[in-house]
Design an enzyme around this catalytic site. Structure first.
Site, PDB file in Angstrom:
ATOM      1  N   ALA A 222      30.632  42.149  36.137  1.00  0.00           N
ATOM      2  CA  ALA A 222      29.943  43.387  35.777  1.00  0.00           C
ATOM      3  C   ALA A 222      28.438  43.172  35.861  1.00  0.00           C
ATOM      4  CB  ALA A 222      30.320  43.822  34.366  1.00  0.00           C
ATOM      5  N   CYS A 223      27.768  44.056  36.588  1.00  0.00           N
ATOM      6  CA  CYS A 223      26.317  43.998  36.675  1.00  0.00           C
ATOM      7  C   CYS A 223      25.728  45.231  35.994  1.00  0.00           C
ATOM      8  CB  CYS A 223      25.850  43.883  38.123  1.00  0.00           C
ATOM      9  SG  CYS A 223      26.117  45.348  39.127  1.00  0.00           S
TER      10      CYS A 223
END
Length: 104
Positions: free
Chosen positions: A8-9
């Site tokens: 997840a960014c």
């Protein structure tokens, strides 16, 4: 070794999926099974089941944001890396996960 990961960014678009692809390739090259959940603009995709978590030797968090549902992984050996590190040097991330998974 069975590995699971959450990628997840902050924006939840490109880097999330780039990290996923890089980790999948590196894990397969080293002979590991890996299943990766992504969390981003599209919500949670490829959500890890409780069975996936139970069977995993190690959890890789390749994230730049808080992980939704992180409590699912309590008690599992895990490593935390920045998303960029998973993209730039996925083999090093997998090697770190191998060491962590073997500690148990």
């Amino acid at each position: 070794m069975k590995m699971i990961s959450v990628c997840a960014c902050p924006t939840g678009i490109a880097h999330t999926y780039m990290a996923q692809a890089a980790l999948e390739k590196a894990a397969m090259t080293r002979g590991h099974d890996i299943k990766i959940e992504t969390q981003g603009a599209m919500g949670i995709e490829n959500e890890l089941s409780m069975q996936d978590v139970a069977e995993a030797n190690v959890v890789i968090f390749a994230v730049g944001v808080n992980v939704e549902g992180e409590e699912r992984f309590h008690g599992k050996p895990s490593i935390m890396v920045e998303v960029g590190k998973a993209i730039e040097n996925p083999v090093a991330v997998i090697e770190k996960a191998e060491k962590k998974g073997e500690e148990v």
